[in-house]
Design an enzyme around this catalytic site. Structure first.
Site, mmCIF file in Angstrom:
data_model
loop_
_atom_site.group_PDB
_atom_site.id
_atom_site.type_symbol
_atom_site.label_atom_id
_atom_site.label_comp_id
_atom_site.label_asym_id
_atom_site.label_seq_id
_atom_site.Cartn_x
_atom_site.Cartn_y
_atom_site.Cartn_z
ATOM 1 C CG HIS A 174 -9.911 -0.404 -4.853
ATOM 2 N ND1 HIS A 174 -10.407 -0.836 -3.646
ATOM 3 C CD2 HIS A 174 -10.926 -0.502 -5.737
ATOM 4 C CE1 HIS A 174 -11.666 -1.192 -3.793
ATOM 5 N NE2 HIS A 174 -12.016 -0.990 -5.055
ATOM 6 C CE1 TYR A 233 -3.873 -2.176 0.148
ATOM 7 C CE2 TYR A 233 -2.823 -3.213 2.040
ATOM 8 C CZ TYR A 233 -3.805 -3.206 1.075
ATOM 9 O OH TYR A 233 -4.718 -4.218 1.014
HETATM 10 O O1 CA2 Z 1 -6.176 -1.204 -2.458
HETATM 11 C C1 CA2 Z 1 -7.084 -0.766 -1.742
HETATM 12 O O2 CA2 Z 1 -7.279 0.436 -1.567
HETATM 13 C C2 CA2 Z 1 -7.980 -1.738 -0.997
HETATM 14 O O3 CA2 Z 1 -9.296 -1.212 -0.985
HETATM 15 C C3 CA2 Z 1 -7.430 -1.822 0.405
HETATM 16 C C4 CA2 Z 1 -8.161 -2.850 1.274
HETATM 17 C C5 CA2 Z 1 -8.234 -4.206 0.595
HETATM 18 O O4 CA2 Z 1 -9.006 -5.090 1.367
HETATM 19 C C6 CA2 Z 1 -8.824 -4.083 -0.797
HETATM 20 O O5 CA2 Z 1 -8.802 -5.373 -1.401
HETATM 21 C C7 CA2 Z 1 -8.038 -3.111 -1.645
HETATM 22 C C8 CA2 Z 1 -7.439 -3.054 2.594
HETATM 23 C C9 CA2 Z 1 -7.148 -1.824 3.315
HETATM 24 C C10 CA2 Z 1 -6.233 -2.217 4.403
HETATM 25 O O6 CA2 Z 1 -5.152 -1.362 4.371
HETATM 26 C C11 CA2 Z 1 -4.096 -1.699 5.077
HETATM 27 C C12 CA2 Z 1 -3.083 -0.797 5.051
HETATM 28 C C13 CA2 Z 1 -1.937 -1.065 5.722
HETATM 29 C C14 CA2 Z 1 -1.813 -2.248 6.449
HETATM 30 C C15 CA2 Z 1 -2.836 -3.150 6.474
HETATM 31 C C16 CA2 Z 1 -3.991 -2.874 5.793
#
Ligand code: CA2
Length: 151
Positions: free
Chosen positions: A102, A24
């Site tokens: 996303h 991310y």
């Molecule tokens: O890519 C994206 O923005 C998502 O929406 C992020 C979601 C994921 O479940 C989608 O499939 C794609 C997850 C957000 C969690 O973000 C985190 C960031 C740092 C550490 C752990 C989770």
């Protein structure tokens, strides 16, 4: 008076920049908010930027946006993207132009991330641009609001 858009963020997005930087990136949700606000400013829009880890809260905020006559919605539904018919129903009922965003390219990851319920209610989807996607989503939404017939 400036039209208002809502930029909503789902579960775990408060962890952006703190965990999993390989997936991310190292930018935080506050950085994403700053980009969204700058893009909205440029388009003359006001922004309500929020994050919740709770599905019902996100749904209540979509209802609130509609009741307050918000001009549109940008949403990163987080993990609810892939599970939530309830969120899709709220977006469809809101009848607001909606852009799904996303941070990661959900199509290049696990196969379960390639399906989005929310996309069925979205005018457009942006993914894989990191937090720049928030600026792109707001700019795209501004164009939809400005010229809905051309969209
Ligand atoms: O890519 C994206 O923005 C998502 O929406 C992020 C979601 C994921 O479940 C989608 O499939 C794609 C997850 C957000 C969690 O973000 C985190 C960031 C740092 C550490 C752990 C989770």
């Amino acid at each position: 008076m400036a039209k208002t858009i809502y930029v909503l963020n789902g579960p775990n997005l408060n962890l952006l920049g703190i965990r999993e930087p390989a997936t991310y990136g190292s930018a935080t949700l506050a950085d994403a908010e700053a980009l969204a606000r700058a893009a909205a400013d440029k388009a003359g829009l006001a922004v309500e930027f929020r994050q919740s880890n709770h599905e019902g809260v996100l749904i209540d905020w979509i209802h609130e946006a509609r009741a307050g006559k918000a001009a549109g919605l940008v949403i990163n539904p987080g993990g609810y993207t892939h599970t939530s018919i309830a969120l899709l129903d709220a977006i469809l009922a809101s009848d607001m132009p909606t852009v799904e965003v996303h941070v990661s390219n959900i199509h290049a990851r696990e196969s379960f991330r390639g399906h989005s319920y929310v996309s069925k209610g979205a005018k457009a989807v942006i993914c894989g641009f990191g937090i720049q996607g928030y600026a792109l989503a707001v700019t795209g939404l501004a164009a939809l609001i400005e010229a809905p017939r051309k969209a």
